[in-house]
Design a protein around this motif. Structure first.
Motif, mmCIF file in Angstrom:
data_model
loop_
_atom_site.group_PDB
_atom_site.id
_atom_site.type_symbol
_atom_site.label_atom_id
_atom_site.label_comp_id
_atom_site.label_asym_id
_atom_site.label_seq_id
_atom_site.Cartn_x
_atom_site.Cartn_y
_atom_site.Cartn_z
ATOM 1 N N UNK A 107 0.868 -1.170 0.000
ATOM 2 C CA UNK A 107 0.000 0.000 0.000
ATOM 3 C C UNK A 107 0.905 1.220 0.000
ATOM 4 N N UNK A 108 0.530 2.266 -0.746
ATOM 5 C CA UNK A 108 1.425 3.408 -0.936
ATOM 6 C C UNK A 108 0.834 4.734 -0.482
ATOM 7 N N UNK A 109 1.757 5.575 -0.020
ATOM 8 C CA UNK A 109 1.531 7.003 0.193
ATOM 9 C C UNK A 109 2.611 7.696 -0.614
ATOM 10 N N UNK A 110 2.225 8.616 -1.473
ATOM 11 C CA UNK A 110 3.205 9.391 -2.231
ATOM 12 C C UNK A 110 2.846 10.862 -2.066
ATOM 13 N N UNK A 111 3.817 11.598 -1.516
ATOM 14 C CA UNK A 111 3.620 13.026 -1.285
ATOM 15 C C UNK A 111 4.722 13.807 -1.997
ATOM 16 N N UNK A 112 4.362 14.981 -2.475
ATOM 17 C CA UNK A 112 5.305 15.828 -3.202
ATOM 18 C C UNK A 112 5.432 17.145 -2.434
ATOM 19 N N UNK A 113 6.689 17.481 -2.071
ATOM 20 C CA UNK A 113 6.980 18.670 -1.271
ATOM 21 C C UNK A 113 7.807 19.661 -2.075
ATOM 22 N N UNK A 119 3.895 20.704 1.728
ATOM 23 C CA UNK A 119 3.206 19.704 0.911
ATOM 24 C C UNK A 119 2.535 20.393 -0.271
ATOM 25 N N UNK A 120 2.883 19.956 -1.466
ATOM 26 C CA UNK A 120 2.290 20.498 -2.685
ATOM 27 C C UNK A 120 1.188 19.575 -3.203
ATOM 28 N N UNK A 121 1.439 18.262 -3.142
ATOM 29 C CA UNK A 121 0.478 17.297 -3.674
ATOM 30 C C UNK A 121 0.557 15.987 -2.903
ATOM 31 N N UNK A 122 -0.583 15.492 -2.469
ATOM 32 C CA UNK A 122 -0.685 14.160 -1.871
ATOM 33 C C UNK A 122 -1.160 13.271 -3.008
ATOM 34 N N UNK A 123 -0.206 12.710 -3.746
ATOM 35 C CA UNK A 123 -0.500 12.009 -4.994
ATOM 36 C C UNK A 123 -1.244 10.692 -4.766
ATOM 37 N N UNK A 124 -0.787 9.895 -3.809
ATOM 38 C CA UNK A 124 -1.475 8.649 -3.453
ATOM 39 C C UNK A 124 -1.637 8.605 -1.938
ATOM 40 N N UNK A 125 -2.812 8.218 -1.510
ATOM 41 C CA UNK A 125 -3.087 8.112 -0.084
ATOM 42 C C UNK A 125 -3.682 6.744 0.206
ATOM 43 N N UNK A 126 -2.837 5.854 0.703
ATOM 44 C CA UNK A 126 -3.300 4.533 1.128
ATOM 45 C C UNK A 126 -3.877 3.715 -0.025
ATOM 46 N N UNK A 156 8.095 8.650 -1.238
ATOM 47 C CA UNK A 156 7.335 7.444 -1.542
ATOM 48 C C UNK A 156 7.447 6.515 -0.340
ATOM 49 N N UNK A 157 6.325 6.165 0.243
ATOM 50 C CA UNK A 157 6.294 5.229 1.364
ATOM 51 C C UNK A 157 5.331 4.107 1.015
#
Length: 179
Positions: A107-113, A119-126, A156-157
């Motif tokens: 499962x992924x969380x992808x954030x762009x700072x 934080x500019x964009x929370x691209x993927x959340x769970x 990317x987590x």
């Protein structure tokens, strides 16, 4: 395939069990089970996993989203290209995050700072991922605005259902014409 006596010959059979689905799924309705290794034992629970949400929880007529990847390199995520200019001219208008995971069920969380750490964009959340695929960023912020020119960190987590986590940071540049 039929036997010489005209009776059908069973090549393989699967006894479905809801327990084969990912433990992190809240609602299993409409979620396909996918075989992770076509050479593995059909009745082995470890050979089955829920289809990834990023592909709509099903992959009819396509490769299973949860196929195990063999020969995985060190880099699980890479940017293509690492520079974007989201100005609609058809050249580098979006960034693609290519990935290949070691096993199904992540499962992924992808954030762009931005360069200031905002934080500019929370691209993927769970979102559950396929074992291999691409994630696209169009250069927009969470508010739907064009991202300002600058250097951005993509965090990317990913984690599996056992809680094992992988964390990777990548840098990208948002380019554009200066006025």
């Amino acid at each position: 395939i039929f036997q010489s006596n005209g009776m059908p010959r069973i090549i393989d059979a699967f006894d479905y069990s809801e327990s084969f689905h990912s433990r992190v799924l809240r609602d299993r309705e409409g979620v396909s089970l996918e075989r992770t290794n076509s050479d593995g034992d059909t009745q082995e629970p470890a050979n089955w996993h829920s289809a990834a949400s990023i592909v709509g929880h099903a992959t009819p007529t396509m490769l299973n989203s949860q196929l195990k990847n063999l020969g995985l390199g060190d880099q699980m995520f890479s940017l293509n290209p690492a520079r974007i200019s989201p100005d609609g001219d058809g050249f580098e208008d979006f960034l693609t995050i290519d990935y290949q995971l070691p096993s199904p069920g992540y499962v992924a969380h992808i954030r762009i700072y931005d360069a200031s750490g905002r934080l500019s964009r929370y691209l993927l959340n769970n979102e559950s991922l396929a074992t291999k695929g691409q994630i696209k960023w169009d250069g927009e912020t969470d508010e739907g605005l064009k991202t300002p020119i600058g250097i951005y960190t993509i965090l990317i987590e990913v984690f599996d259902q056992d809680g094992d986590a992988i964390r990777q940071k990548e840098l990208c540049v948002v380019a554009g014409k200066l006025n």
